[in-house]
Scaffold this motif. Structure first.
Motif, mmCIF file in Angstrom:
data_model
loop_
_atom_site.group_PDB
_atom_site.id
_atom_site.type_symbol
_atom_site.label_atom_id
_atom_site.label_comp_id
_atom_site.label_asym_id
_atom_site.label_seq_id
_atom_site.Cartn_x
_atom_site.Cartn_y
_atom_site.Cartn_z
ATOM 1 N N GLU A 14 0.826 -1.215 0.000
ATOM 2 C CA GLU A 14 0.000 0.000 0.000
ATOM 3 C C GLU A 14 0.860 1.264 0.000
ATOM 4 O O GLU A 14 0.341 2.362 -0.140
ATOM 5 N N GLY A 15 2.143 1.104 0.213
ATOM 6 C CA GLY A 15 3.074 2.224 0.266
ATOM 7 C C GLY A 15 4.475 1.673 0.461
ATOM 8 O O GLY A 15 4.695 0.453 0.445
ATOM 9 N N TRP A 16 5.423 2.566 0.657
ATOM 10 C CA TRP A 16 6.824 2.132 0.747
ATOM 11 C C TRP A 16 7.083 1.223 1.940
ATOM 12 O O TRP A 16 7.822 0.248 1.839
ATOM 13 N N SER A 17 6.487 1.527 3.083
ATOM 14 C CA SER A 17 6.725 0.713 4.268
ATOM 15 C C SER A 17 6.257 -0.727 4.041
ATOM 16 O O SER A 17 6.993 -1.691 4.327
ATOM 17 N N SER A 18 5.053 -0.890 3.502
ATOM 18 C CA SER A 18 4.545 -2.246 3.252
ATOM 19 C C SER A 18 5.301 -2.918 2.102
ATOM 20 O O SER A 18 5.433 -4.151 2.087
ATOM 21 N N PHE A 19 5.807 -2.145 1.138
ATOM 22 C CA PHE A 19 6.652 -2.717 0.091
ATOM 23 C C PHE A 19 7.869 -3.401 0.729
ATOM 24 O O PHE A 19 8.164 -4.568 0.447
ATOM 25 N N HIS A 20 8.557 -2.671 1.597
ATOM 26 C CA HIS A 20 9.768 -3.228 2.215
ATOM 27 C C HIS A 20 9.435 -4.361 3.184
ATOM 28 O O HIS A 20 10.170 -5.353 3.243
ATOM 29 N N ASP A 21 8.330 -4.261 3.899
ATOM 30 C CA ASP A 21 7.895 -5.365 4.767
ATOM 31 C C ASP A 21 7.660 -6.624 3.943
ATOM 32 O O ASP A 21 8.107 -7.718 4.308
ATOM 33 N N THR A 22 6.949 -6.476 2.828
ATOM 34 C CA THR A 22 6.589 -7.616 1.978
ATOM 35 C C THR A 22 7.826 -8.288 1.401
ATOM 36 O O THR A 22 7.946 -9.525 1.420
ATOM 37 N N PHE A 23 8.760 -7.505 0.893
ATOM 38 C CA PHE A 23 9.963 -8.093 0.298
ATOM 39 C C PHE A 23 10.911 -8.654 1.356
ATOM 40 O O PHE A 23 11.528 -9.699 1.137
ATOM 41 N N ALA A 24 11.013 -7.989 2.487
ATOM 42 C CA ALA A 24 11.866 -8.511 3.564
ATOM 43 C C ALA A 24 11.359 -9.876 4.018
ATOM 44 O O ALA A 24 12.152 -10.794 4.259
ATOM 45 N N GLU A 25 10.051 -10.022 4.104
ATOM 46 C CA GLU A 25 9.455 -11.303 4.502
ATOM 47 C C GLU A 25 9.640 -12.361 3.416
ATOM 48 O O GLU A 25 10.058 -13.483 3.687
ATOM 49 N N ALA A 26 9.335 -12.013 2.173
ATOM 50 C CA ALA A 26 9.401 -12.989 1.075
ATOM 51 C C ALA A 26 10.818 -13.499 0.837
ATOM 52 O O ALA A 26 11.014 -14.674 0.513
ATOM 53 N N PHE A 27 11.810 -12.629 0.994
ATOM 54 C CA PHE A 27 13.188 -13.005 0.697
ATOM 55 C C PHE A 27 14.021 -13.286 1.938
ATOM 56 O O PHE A 27 15.147 -13.756 1.827
ATOM 57 N N GLY A 28 13.493 -12.969 3.099
ATOM 58 C CA GLY A 28 14.254 -13.207 4.317
ATOM 59 C C GLY A 28 15.468 -12.295 4.422
ATOM 60 O O GLY A 28 16.556 -12.738 4.793
ATOM 61 N N PHE A 29 15.277 -11.022 4.078
ATOM 62 C CA PHE A 29 16.387 -10.076 4.176
ATOM 63 C C PHE A 29 16.886 -10.013 5.617
ATOM 64 O O PHE A 29 16.117 -10.204 6.562
ATOM 65 N N PRO A 30 18.159 -9.723 5.810
ATOM 66 C CA PRO A 30 18.712 -9.657 7.175
ATOM 67 C C PRO A 30 18.115 -8.493 7.970
ATOM 68 O O PRO A 30 17.543 -7.553 7.401
ATOM 69 N N ASP A 31 18.244 -8.570 9.278
ATOM 70 C CA ASP A 31 17.692 -7.544 10.170
ATOM 71 C C ASP A 31 18.228 -6.150 9.868
ATOM 72 O O ASP A 31 17.548 -5.162 10.120
ATOM 73 N N PHE A 32 19.424 -6.066 9.324
ATOM 74 C CA PHE A 32 20.015 -4.755 9.035
ATOM 75 C C PHE A 32 19.588 -4.189 7.679
ATOM 76 O O PHE A 32 20.094 -3.157 7.250
ATOM 77 N N TYR A 33 18.633 -4.832 7.010
ATOM 78 C CA TYR A 33 18.111 -4.346 5.731
ATOM 79 C C TYR A 33 17.685 -2.888 5.886
ATOM 80 O O TYR A 33 16.920 -2.533 6.775
ATOM 81 N N GLY A 34 18.168 -2.023 5.004
ATOM 82 C CA GLY A 34 17.987 -0.582 5.128
ATOM 83 C C GLY A 34 16.623 -0.029 4.758
ATOM 84 O O GLY A 34 16.379 1.156 4.949
ATOM 85 N N ARG A 35 15.726 -0.856 4.194
ATOM 86 C CA ARG A 35 14.363 -0.436 3.881
ATOM 87 C C ARG A 35 14.308 0.787 2.959
ATOM 88 O O ARG A 35 13.539 1.719 3.157
ATOM 89 N N ASN A 36 15.146 0.763 1.945
ATOM 90 C CA ASN A 36 15.113 1.760 0.878
ATOM 91 C C ASN A 36 15.510 1.036 -0.401
ATOM 92 O O ASN A 36 15.939 -0.124 -0.361
ATOM 93 N N MET A 37 15.370 1.677 -1.536
ATOM 94 C CA MET A 37 15.620 0.976 -2.794
ATOM 95 C C MET A 37 17.092 0.680 -3.034
ATOM 96 O O MET A 37 17.417 -0.297 -3.705
#
Length: 109
Positions: A14-37
């Protein structure tokens, strides 16, 4: 494994925050993922390294199945366009250093 598929339900975005939440979950990004493009590009460029839960062998690729992509395009055109441009940049960056493309997009509505 040379190829993997990852499905992302674009209705969750629905926006940038949910974009990064969705991809972090789907790919299992590390905790230090910066949540930007820039961070997204870095993570996706490294899909052939043991960096996240989605990993392929060297020379392999990930097909990203974007479910309900048309809704994302209508709802969040800036995010939709950024996703396509950044995925292209991931592969361009790899080709520039002599590696193979690692990310393919498939659109489903």
């Amino acid at each position: 494994m040379l190829t993997r598929s990852v499905a992302v339900d674009c209705r969750l975005i629905e926006g940038w925050s949910s974009f990064h939440d969705t991809f972090a979950e789907a790919f299992g990004f590390p905790d230090f993922y910066g949540r930007n493009m820039d961070a997204w590009i870095d993570c996706m460029t490294s899909l052939d390294e043991p960096f996240s839960k989605v990993c392929v062998e060297e020379g392999g690729a990930v097909t990203l199945h974007l479910k309900y992509a048309k809704g994302l395009k209508n709802r969040c055109p800036e995010i939709y366009d950024a996703l396509i441009e950044c995925a292209a940049f991931v592969n361009f960056r790899r080709i520039e250093i002599g590696q193979t493309p690692v990310l393919f997009l498939a659109f489903y509505n």
